[in-house]
Design an enzyme around this catalytic site. Structure first.
Site, PDB file in Angstrom:
ATOM      1  N   SER A 186     -16.515  44.726  46.947  1.00  0.00           N
ATOM      2  CA  SER A 186     -17.649  46.009  46.502  1.00  0.00           C
ATOM      3  C   SER A 186     -17.721  47.276  46.812  1.00  0.00           C
ATOM      4  O   SER A 186     -18.368  48.351  46.648  1.00  0.00           O
ATOM      5  CB  SER A 186     -17.817  46.155  48.923  1.00  0.00           C
ATOM      6  OG  SER A 186     -16.405  46.649  49.022  1.00  0.00           O
ATOM      7  N   HIS A 214     -21.654  41.080  49.157  1.00  0.00           N
ATOM      8  CA  HIS A 214     -22.565  41.808  48.158  1.00  0.00           C
ATOM      9  C   HIS A 214     -23.364  40.793  47.078  1.00  0.00           C
ATOM     10  O   HIS A 214     -23.903  41.282  46.331  1.00  0.00           O
ATOM     11  CB  HIS A 214     -21.648  43.037  47.494  1.00  0.00           C
ATOM     12  CG  HIS A 214     -21.726  43.881  48.135  1.00  0.00           C
ATOM     13  ND1 HIS A 214     -22.625  44.995  48.488  1.00  0.00           N
ATOM     14  CD2 HIS A 214     -20.849  44.678  48.924  1.00  0.00           C
ATOM     15  CE1 HIS A 214     -22.073  45.824  48.786  1.00  0.00           C
ATOM     16  NE2 HIS A 214     -21.427  45.566  49.412  1.00  0.00           N
ATOM     17  N   LYS A 245     -27.898  42.847  53.993  1.00  0.00           N
ATOM     18  CA  LYS A 245     -27.642  44.010  53.029  1.00  0.00           C
ATOM     19  C   LYS A 245     -29.067  43.547  52.160  1.00  0.00           C
ATOM     20  O   LYS A 245     -29.948  43.982  52.642  1.00  0.00           O
ATOM     21  CB  LYS A 245     -26.552  43.818  51.967  1.00  0.00           C
ATOM     22  CG  LYS A 245     -25.553  44.320  52.822  1.00  0.00           C
ATOM     23  CD  LYS A 245     -23.746  44.211  51.974  1.00  0.00           C
ATOM     24  CE  LYS A 245     -22.939  45.109  52.382  1.00  0.00           C
ATOM     25  NZ  LYS A 245     -21.604  44.639  52.884  1.00  0.00           N
TER      26      LYS A 245
HETATM   27  C1  LIG Z   1     -20.687  45.183  54.369  1.00  0.00           C
HETATM   28  C2  LIG Z   1     -19.740  43.423  53.903  1.00  0.00           C
HETATM   29  C3  LIG Z   1     -19.347  43.648  54.810  1.00  0.00           C
HETATM   30  C4  LIG Z   1     -20.052  43.401  56.136  1.00  0.00           C
HETATM   31  O1  LIG Z   1     -21.798  43.363  56.268  1.00  0.00           O
HETATM   32  P1  LIG Z   1     -22.302  43.804  57.969  1.00  0.00           P
HETATM   33  O2  LIG Z   1     -23.887  42.895  57.799  1.00  0.00           O
HETATM   34  O3  LIG Z   1     -22.487  44.880  57.125  1.00  0.00           O
HETATM   35  O4  LIG Z   1     -21.657  44.281  58.973  1.00  0.00           O
HETATM   36  C5  LIG Z   1     -18.105  42.116  54.968  1.00  0.00           C
HETATM   37  N1  LIG Z   1     -17.614  41.973  54.050  1.00  0.00           N
HETATM   38  C6  LIG Z   1     -17.877  42.714  52.769  1.00  0.00           C
HETATM   39  C7  LIG Z   1     -17.388  42.269  52.057  1.00  0.00           C
HETATM   40  C8  LIG Z   1     -19.295  43.958  52.883  1.00  0.00           C
HETATM   41  O5  LIG Z   1     -19.404  44.181  51.705  1.00  0.00           O
END
Ligand SMILES: *Cc1c(COP(=O)(O)O)cnc(C)c1O
Length: 397
Positions: A186, A214, A245
């Site tokens: 990320s 992502h 996302k």
């Molecule tokens: C954003 C993210 C999460 C968390 O996801 P949410 O649905 O926002 O709780 C988990 N793992 C990774 C790699 C992320 O980038």
């Protein structure tokens, strides 16, 4: 009037002062209206390069209509955890769609990507005789999941397959081993070497969990994720995605074999002890999966925009690191400068967040940019112009 207990929380003043001195004090900027490619943030119109709204779905008419319709038919909340009576027909329908989308037997929806990672690490690695093996740059939710798991843990240097194999070799005879990796990392936007990881896993008898937060909606056919992109989907046992996302709502899910989903349904603690999504959110996610299948041009535009923006940044002389995806870091390598860069860009009408130590390693301070399919070429060229102007002003290029 002062009382004896008034001072009990004074420690927070020192903590806050410490955070401020380290540049770690957080005051979130505020978005007015929806998460658009050009948004009103803190009262200012800016090109928004900071959201994870990859496919510009947060304001999509079909998703909004689905949310409103679900409120009319199913109400606004479930008032229960999933195993009690918080599972509506809409949840079941979404899980069926997600399983099909991922090419898996079954799927299970959790409240967030964070909770599904914690749940899987904790539930699948539940005994000190087990070993959880994790990339050093995995997301915080995997780190916290590993802390809650009773299993032993080993961390390998980022994408270092020799180190991973050494851990697997040294831990032969362990009851169960799970290798956990982000599909797309990320902070740097680079990809996990999944073909090598599944090969090593099979060779040494471990199973694999991929967190595709992502990558969902971004990588692979119709956004099915990194295992699909690398054609190893049938060799990844625990496939995690987020609905927060690209999908544009909130939530997380795991897809895999029916018995994996049956097991997690019975034991996963966030599933058992925290209430389920309201129907509007679930219906939004279902509509988003349909849109991802019906409008693949969104993913094509996302990648075209990412390529244009990345080339523009490199052309200006910025270091965009190892990015292979629409997540494009602009490395500044100094936390104060990164923060100044972000603040000056904001004044100029561009929002790109500074990400500094300790979220990234010391000397890896950067702005992180994420374009969306909804940015126009004009938006991106405007942003690039400002990156050039402010970058020169601060002596970064
Ligand atoms: C954003 C993210 C999460 C968390 O996801 P949410 O649905 O926002 O709780 C988990 N793992 C990774 C790699 C992320 O980038």
């Amino acid at each position: 009037m002062t009382t004896q207990t008034d001072g009990l929380m004074d420690f927070l003043d020192a903590e806050l002062a410490q955070l401020k001195s380290e540049g770690r004090f957080v005051r979130p900027r505020v978005l007015a209206g929806h998460q658009a490619p050009v948004s009103i943030i803190d009262g200012k119109k800016v090109v928004n390069l900071t959201s994870n709204n990859y496919l510009d779905l947060t304001g999509h008419p079909k998703l909004k209509a689905a949310a409103k319709a679900a409120i009319d038919t199913h109400g606004v909340g479930t008032a229960a955890v999933r195993p009690i009576i918080g599972t509506q027909d809409l949840h079941v329908e979404l899980e069926r769609k997600l399983a099909q989308f991922k090419g898996a037997e079954a799927a299970l929806v959790f409240q967030s990507g964070f909770t599904v990672n914690v749940a899987c690490c904790q539930s699948l690695m539940s005994d000190p005789k087990d070993l959880l093996i994790s990339d050093e740059l995995n997301h915080a939710s995997i780190i916290d999941g590993a802390r809650l798991a009773k299993a032993a843990r080993k961390v390998y240097p980022h994408k270092d397959m020799k180190a991973l194999e050494a851990i697997l070799r040294d831990s032969a005879g362990t009851r169960r081993r799970m290798i956990v990796t982000d599909g797309v990392f990320s902070m740097d936007g680079d990809l996990a070497p999944l073909p090598e990881i599944v090969h090593l896993a099979e060779k040494h008898g471990a199973f694999v969990m991929v967190d595709d937060a992502h990558a969902s909606g971004v990588m692979g056919e119709n956004g099915r994720g990194t295992p699909n992109h690398f054609k190893v989907a049938d060799r990844v046992q625990v496939s995690i995605g987020t609905l927060s996302k690209a999908v544009g709502a909130v939530g997380g899910y795991v897809a895999g074999q029916r018995r994996l989903i049956d097991y997690l349904t019975s034991v996963a603690r966030p599933f058992t002890f925290s209430s389920s999504h309201p129907p509007s959110v679930i219906a939004t996610c279902s509509a988003a999966i349909d849109v991802m299948l019906e409008e693949p041009e969104r993913i094509a535009r996302l990648w075209a925009n990412a390529a244009r923006f990345k080339e523009g940044l490199r052309g200006l002389g910025f270091d965009t690191g190892a990015s292979q995806t629409p997540i494009t870091p602009v490395l500044v390598r100094d936390s104060r400068k990164a923060q100044e860069f972000s603040a000056r860009l904001f004044e100029e009408g561009v929002f790109a967040l500074a990400i500094c130590f300790p979220i990234v390693a010391r000397g890896q301070d950067r702005l992180r940019t994420i374009v969306s399919s909804g940015h126009s070429e004009r938006d991106l060229d405007f942003a690039l112009g400002k990156f050039g102007k402010v970058g020169r002003e601060l002596g970064l290029i």
